[in-house]
Design an enzyme around this catalytic site. Structure first.
Site, PDB file in Angstrom:
ATOM      1  N   TYR A 119     -29.772 -35.986  13.571  1.00 41.93           N
ATOM      2  CA  TYR A 119     -31.231 -35.566  13.298  1.00 41.93           C
ATOM      3  C   TYR A 119     -31.257 -34.097  13.965  1.00 41.93           C
ATOM      4  CZ  TYR A 119     -32.616 -40.252  11.504  1.00 41.93           C
ATOM      5  OH  TYR A 119     -32.597 -41.258  10.694  1.00 41.93           O
ATOM      6  N   CYS A 120     -31.227 -33.089  13.055  1.00 38.09           N
ATOM      7  CA  CYS A 120     -31.352 -31.690  13.424  1.00 38.09           C
ATOM      8  C   CYS A 120     -32.967 -31.316  13.360  1.00 38.09           C
ATOM      9  CB  CYS A 120     -30.619 -30.733  12.576  1.00 38.09           C
ATOM     10  SG  CYS A 120     -30.402 -29.321  13.302  1.00 38.09           S
ATOM     11  N   ILE A 121     -33.670 -31.263  14.659  1.00 35.16           N
ATOM     12  CA  ILE A 121     -34.913 -31.016  14.749  1.00 35.16           C
ATOM     13  C   ILE A 121     -35.573 -29.850  15.353  1.00 35.16           C
ATOM     14  CG2 ILE A 121     -37.018 -32.170  15.695  1.00 35.16           C
ATOM     15  CD1 ILE A 121     -35.216 -34.074  13.737  1.00 35.16           C
TER      16      ILE A 121
END
EC number: 1.8.4.12
Length: 157
Positions: A119-121
């Site tokens: 999950y690249c947030i």
């Protein structure tokens, strides 16, 4: 938690320009130049608009991308995933379920030992709450994520 989360118009008005661009317009902040890409403190990350709990430091890892990366959300009911065909790519966008904030994207190149997801947030979509402040901030139910058990060691003594 029993707390109700929703998109808060007052919080949207209080966003700085980068937070607004990311959460409301689907922008992406620059890599390696954001608040949480290299942040290592214990705690949880909540939606800057709704306050809903999204990610925990126990699931955070250094992906080398320059953005905060997590292997899993705290609670999948607080995350929605949408097909994103922008920028000539096919990706999966991640949004907060209650605040409807654009958070980033999820990819299948994360650590295999933790499920394989990354999950690249965007930091601009998040507010960090330190583990020691969870109770005071109304997120006491998540304190358990940071408690280590020494029961077995006490039994041996």
């Amino acid at each position: 938690m029993s707390q109700a989360y929703s998109k808060d118009p007052d919080m949207i008005k209080a966003l700085n320009p980068e937070q607004f661009a990311v959460t409301q317009q689907g922008s992406t902040e620059p890599p390696f130049d954001n608040d949480f890409w290299n942040h290592k403190d214990e705690g949880i990350y909540v939606d800057v608009v709704s306050g809903e709990p999204l990610f925990a430091s126990i699931h955070k890892y250094d992906s080398g991308t320059g953005w905060p990366s997590f292997t899993a959300p705290i609670d999948t009911t607080n995350i929605t995933e949408l097909h994103d065909r922008s920028h000539g790519m096919i990706r999966t966008e991640v949004r907060s379920a209650h605040g409807d904030s654009h958070l980033g994207h999820v990819f299948d190149d994360g650590p295999a030992t933790s499920g394989g997801l990354r999950y690249c947030i965007n930091s601009a979509a998040l507010r960090f709450i330190a583990a020691d402040d969870l109770e005071r901030e109304g997120y006491g139910d998540y304190r358990r994520l940071f408690e280590t058990t020494t029961q077995g060691e006490e039994d041996k003594a």
